[in-house]
Enzyme design. Structure first.
Site, mmCIF file in Angstrom:
data_model
loop_
_atom_site.group_PDB
_atom_site.id
_atom_site.type_symbol
_atom_site.label_atom_id
_atom_site.label_comp_id
_atom_site.label_asym_id
_atom_site.label_seq_id
_atom_site.Cartn_x
_atom_site.Cartn_y
_atom_site.Cartn_z
ATOM 1 N N GLY A 276 -14.882 1.580 21.243
ATOM 2 C CA GLY A 276 -13.992 2.375 20.410
ATOM 3 C C GLY A 276 -12.539 2.261 20.845
ATOM 4 C CB SER A 277 -9.716 4.555 20.334
ATOM 5 O OG SER A 277 -9.765 4.534 18.925
ATOM 6 C CB THR A 278 -11.724 3.376 25.671
ATOM 7 O OG1 THR A 278 -12.879 2.594 25.352
ATOM 8 C CG2 THR A 278 -12.065 4.856 25.592
ATOM 9 C CG PHE A 279 -11.240 -3.040 23.522
ATOM 10 C CD1 PHE A 279 -11.889 -3.617 24.608
ATOM 11 C CD2 PHE A 279 -10.465 -3.854 22.704
ATOM 12 C CE1 PHE A 279 -11.780 -4.968 24.872
ATOM 13 C CE2 PHE A 279 -10.350 -5.216 22.952
ATOM 14 C CZ PHE A 279 -11.017 -5.776 24.055
ATOM 15 C CE LYS A 280 -7.403 2.256 18.389
ATOM 16 N NZ LYS A 280 -7.212 3.537 17.653
#
Length: 486
Positions: free
Chosen positions: A217-221
């Protein structure tokens, strides 16, 4: 000597030679093979004839032991302190079902049979001392492990915590868990306990921190932002980006949506991370292209096995077409990561761009407590420059101070983080996964980086968020590590 007697003598000589050859073949050529065969019960009896060495945390606290049995010709069996809490670290050691994880990998030291303990075994033959196993001293912090395990509670999920400066694993929790003591023997009761665990649909024996991959999810941003900075796509985290809203996924007629009513058009990287803009990071991934995104992910440890020494399942940033690559850049599509992998991402940022090799065996000790091995921390890679790492630290700090990660704030400590709520199931039909990755910094540097994932099937869909479910757990773990160093 007459001819018949000579023939008999020659024949007897051939038989004696054949017997000697066969004996030497069995003793020297096939010795190891025969010793390790499952049918050789004498070897197994010898293995359990003495107390097993211990697995140590906090530099001196044993979390394992041995107890005598009376119902078997195996004299000792393994026991654990707080078994369910420590099972993701130790694994199990069973008279009937072999062993796993540290109990398996370090079996030679723990049984005393390792070549490194040859001198101790030889000396015990002369002194008459009872054979003992050696100890395995881990890097685990019991306060952090307890905070992680209790923080997860009855939720399904995992926590991995690292020391960014050394790579030492400080906590490794997975829930639901199991008590390895329940099947450490070889009785019918042990067999029933084992079978029950094998049939449990919640997979309590799965080490989710190391062996389960999730869409991050957005942690990969954080990785996508690192790729933008490292490739020179953007250099100023407070300058406007070229990020239209709507952003149409390449080669499709589908627009990539942002969550809620957040304003994401052309916002700077810092603000895009603070409010978690899908359009900004999806566009970055598309602008850079699939190969550059793969290259950046690989520097953080994706697409390769990681050994701690327990093997962690490979996290994957995939080779994919442009629309899927844009989605992978926001942690969706075929992008998959273990909690350990995302803790590695946070730790590299916290450590000014240096990613250290994760490890959890600090020392191996002889039965006399002499150190026979001491681990030396080693750098695994340099995913980003110190300058760009510090820019990412500022961005992650903003997420906690005034963004979606405010539940991870710790009074008097600098905390940086990133929330994530990852889609799950066909067409996002199932409850999403809640993620949070973070680091804490004190005057002496960064003592801890954490990744938390919660797959909470019992929560109401609208109540599932990285900031709401995962960030408070990360805070507890970071606080425990900081307090233990005072």
């Amino acid at each position: 000597m007459n001819k018949p007697l000579r023939r008999i003598a020659i024949f007897c000589g051939v038989l004696i030679f054949a017997l000697l050859a066969r004996t030497n073949y069995l003793q020297y050529v096939r010795a190891d093979e025969l010793n390790t065969r499952d049918e050789n019960r004498r070897v197994r009896i010898e293995r359990y004839a003495h107390e097993r060495g211990n697995i140590i945390v906090d530099g001196g606290k044993s979390i394992t032991g041995s107890t005598e049995t009376t119902s078997s010709d195996f004299k000792y069996k393994r026991v654990w302190q707080d078994g369910p809490m420590w099972a993701p670290v130790t694994g199990y050691s069973s008279q009937a079902f072999d062993a796993s994880q540290l109990e398996k990998i370090e079996d030679g030291i723990l049984t005393g049979n390792d070549d490194q303990l040859f001198f101790d075994r030889t000396m015990s033959m002369f002194t008459g001392e009872k054979k003992q196993g050696g100890n395995v001293v881990t890097t685990l912090n019991s306060a952090a492990q307890k905070a992680a395990f209790e923080g997860l509670g009855n939720k399904k999920g995992a926590v991995a915590a690292l020391d960014p400066q050394t790579g030492a694993i400080l906590a490794l929790a997975s829930t639901p868990s199991y008590d390895p003591s329940t099947f450490a023997g070889n009785s019918d009761k042990d067999s029933k306990a084992w079978q029950k665990l094998q049939k449990d649909k919640d997979k309590p024996m799965l080490n989710r921190a190391l062996r389960e991959t999730y869409p991050p999810g957005s942690t990969f941003k954080i990785v996508t932002a690192a790729a933008a900075l490292e490739n020179g796509l953007y250099t100023d985290i407070d300058a406007k980006t070229k990020s239209p809203v709507p952003f149409r996924l390449p080669q499709t007629t589908q627009d990539l949506p942002n969550e809620g009513s957040i304003q994401c058009e052309n916002v700077p990287l810092r603000e895009a991370l603070r409010i978690s803009c899908n359009t900004v990071f999806g566009k970055i991934s598309d602008d850079l292209g699939n190969q550059k995104m793969i290259d950046q992910a690989n520097k953080f440890g994706f697409n390769k096995d990681v050994f701690t020494p327990v093997r962690a399942t490979e996290s994957v940033y995939p080779k994919d077409n442009p629309p899927q690559n844009a989605m992978a850049g926001i942690g969706q599509a075929s992008n998959r990561a273990t909690p350990l992998q995302m803790a590695m991402v946070a730790s590299a940022v916290a450590n000014d761009g240096k990613l250290m090799q994760p490890y959890m065996v600090a020392k191996r000790q002889s039965p006399g407590l002499d150190d026979i091995y001491t681990h030396e921390p080693e750098q695994l890679s340099q995913p980003l420059s110190a300058e760009n790492a510090q820019k990412l630290q500022e961005m992650m700090k903003t997420v906690v101070e005034s963004g979606t990660g405010s539940n991870a704030k710790i009074q008097g400590v600098t905390v940086g983080g990133k929330t994530g709520t990852a889609q799950h199931g066909l067409g996002n039909s199932e409850n999403p996964y809640a993620w949070f990755i973070s680091y804490a910094k004190t005057d002496s540097g960064s003592p801890v980086a954490v990744a938390v994932v919660v797959e909470d099937s019992k929560a109401t869909r609208d109540d599932i968020s990285g900031g709401g479910l995962a960030a408070p757990i990360a805070k507890r773990v970071m606080q425990a590590v900081i307090d233990s160093k005072k």
